[in-house]
Write an enzyme that holds these catalytic residues in place. Structure first.
Site: not given
Ligand code: NAD
Ligand code: DAU
Length: 379
Positions: A185, A160-162, A189
């Site tokens: 988190y 992730t970019d975080e 990562k």
């Molecule tokens: P998600 O939470 O939707 O899915 C995660 C999956 O991993 C789920 O299916 C869950 O069952 C599985 N999982 C969790 N713990 C596990 C374990 N111990 N063993 C086996 N499986 C397990 O997450 P996502 O949003 O699809 O993110 C997927 C990946 O991409 C993550 O590594 C996250 O850090 C990265 N990522 C997410 C975002 C985003 O915006 N969602 C952005 C950048 C990177």
């Molecule tokens: O940047 C990549 C990341 O983006 C991924 O690595 C993470 O897995 C993914 O969850 C996401 O993280 P964020 O914290 O940016 O996403 P989230 O959707 O939780 O929140 C987006 C923005 O919205 C953040 O500034 C917090 C705000 N927010 C979020 C929720 C859930 C609110 O204001 N209210 C809310 O209820």
């Protein structure tokens, strides 16, 4: 047992079509790939893309099916002959050794993780266990199974970019930006990214890493901003905006991320990192207003009705102010660019959630209600 029988029958049917048995069928497959976290949001789009685009790859989807994992995401491809689901937990070290012993993996695309920042604030240990220890288990199992002969092997870690921390008003995250994670988190990562690089350096494990910005699209669990706000708008519930709402994120359509992962897996250089982003920054409050506008239109509500649900609440602790990715490297070196505009992607996402009410109902029943109560009551 029943599952195995059905699986064998299915594959045997296909094998018969090809005129040979199931074992020959699998032997003719070019690659066996492990995708972890394939029942989750991004993982399910990656699994679908690989299963459909590479019929000669055997795709093993490993997922422990936490609250975020959902096999309904993959209904359309679950009977494909080149797809196998394995329910296992990456924190189970022995299970990982067994899995790598059973399948002769050519590569790993590792997405399994605890992924929600708010949950990491409430329960950091789950993130340390899965994201750090789970990744270490996979690295150890890969290294052992591959016996340090890494010819044509690849470990791809999806991150992730975080990990880069928070930007001020100006600037972008580059692949060379120093790590500065701010939440449990992102720290977990970052730790897993460091482990992957350390195994590359120490044991010469061939790896690639990508760091992506915020994804949105179909199948995202409604704890993240867009699906949570969609669900609340639909149900006329308050829209809980953290702090002043001026936090900024760079949004990318999930299918575009899956295509970027395909490019990085196949064409990325060993030992390299690729930043992936949408060139698409939005302040939360502006994005929320756009979502409200689109929902008013799609639900036939009076313009402005949904925006009336906006409610500013207590900020997320340690909230990162701004993320913005410079995705020039993947664009120039691998020829990847986002294919849909945010307007198109957001419309498609809303349409998908409107059409898939049952999916949303299933994931918002039971434990979701407890999570919602704990996260948003008294804030
Ligand atoms: P998600 O939470 O939707 O899915 C995660 C999956 O991993 C789920 O299916 C869950 O069952 C599985 N999982 C969790 N713990 C596990 C374990 N111990 N063993 C086996 N499986 C397990 O997450 P996502 O949003 O699809 O993110 C997927 C990946 O991409 C993550 O590594 C996250 O850090 C990265 N990522 C997410 C975002 C985003 O915006 N969602 C952005 C950048 C990177
Ligand atoms: O940047 C990549 C990341 O983006 C991924 O690595 C993470 O897995 C993914 O969850 C996401 O993280 P964020 O914290 O940016 O996403 P989230 O959707 O939780 O929140 C987006 C923005 O919205 C953040 O500034 C917090 C705000 N927010 C979020 C929720 C859930 C609110 O204001 N209210 C809310 O209820």
């Amino acid at each position: 047992m029943l599952f195995l029988a059905a699986f064998y029958r299915n594959n045997n049917c296909i094998a018969l079509l090809y005129g040979f048995d199931i074992f020959t069928y699998f032997r003719t497959m070019q690659k066996t790939l492990l995708i972890t976290g394939g029942a989750g949001f991004i993982g399910s789009h990656v699994v679908r893309l690989f299963v459909l685009q590479y019929p000669d790859y055997h795709i093993i989807n490993l997922d422990s099916l936490t609250y975020a994992g959902n096999l309904e995401n993959l209904k359309d491809i679950e009977d494909r002959p080149n797809y196998t689901f394995v329910k296992a937990d990456i924190t189970d070290e022995q299970a990982m050794y067994d899995l790598f012993g059973k399948y002769n993996f050519d590569g790993v695309i590792h997405l399994a993780a605890e992924s929600h920042v708010d949950r990491s604030i409430t329960d950091p240990n789950a993130f340390i266990e899965t994201n750090v220890m789970g990744t270490a288990n996979l690295l150890n199992a890969a290294r052992t199974a591959w016996k340090n002969d890494f010819t044509n092997k690849r470990f791809y870690h999806v991150s992730t970019d975080e990990v880069y921390g928070s930007l001020g008003a100006e600037g972008f995250f580059l692949e060379t930006t120093p790590y500065d994670p701010q939440s449990p988190y992102s720290a977990s990562k970052a730790a897993s990214d460091h482990l992957v690089r350390a195994y590359g350096n120490t044991y010469h494990l061939p790896f690639v890493i990508s760091n992506c910005s915020n994804n949105y699209g179909p199948n995202q669990f409604p704890e993240k901003l867009i699906p949570l706000f969609f669900n609340n708008i639909k149900n006329n519930k308050p829209l809980p905006v953290y702090g002043d709402g001026k936090y900024t994120r760079d949004w990318l359509y999930v299918v575009d991320h899956a295509h970027a992962i395909d490019k990085v897996y196949h064409n990325g250089k060993n030992g390299e990192t690729y930043n992936i982003g949408g060139f698409n920054e939005w302040q939360n409050i502006e994005l929320i207003k756009l979502l409200c506008e689109k929902m008013d239109h799609k639900l036939g509500r009076t313009p402005g009705a949904s925006a009336g649900l906006i409610s500013y609440i207590k900020d997320r602790p340690g909230h990162d102010r701004r993320y913005a990715i410079d995705a020039t490297k993947i664009n120039k070196e691998l020829g990847w660019a986002p294919s849909v505009t945010f307007e198109e992607g957001l419309s498609q996402t809303i349409d998908w959630y409107l059409k898939n009410e049952e999916w949303l109902d299933h994931v918002t029943s039971g434990n979701y209600q407890n999570y919602y109560q704990e996260q948003y009551t008294n804030n």
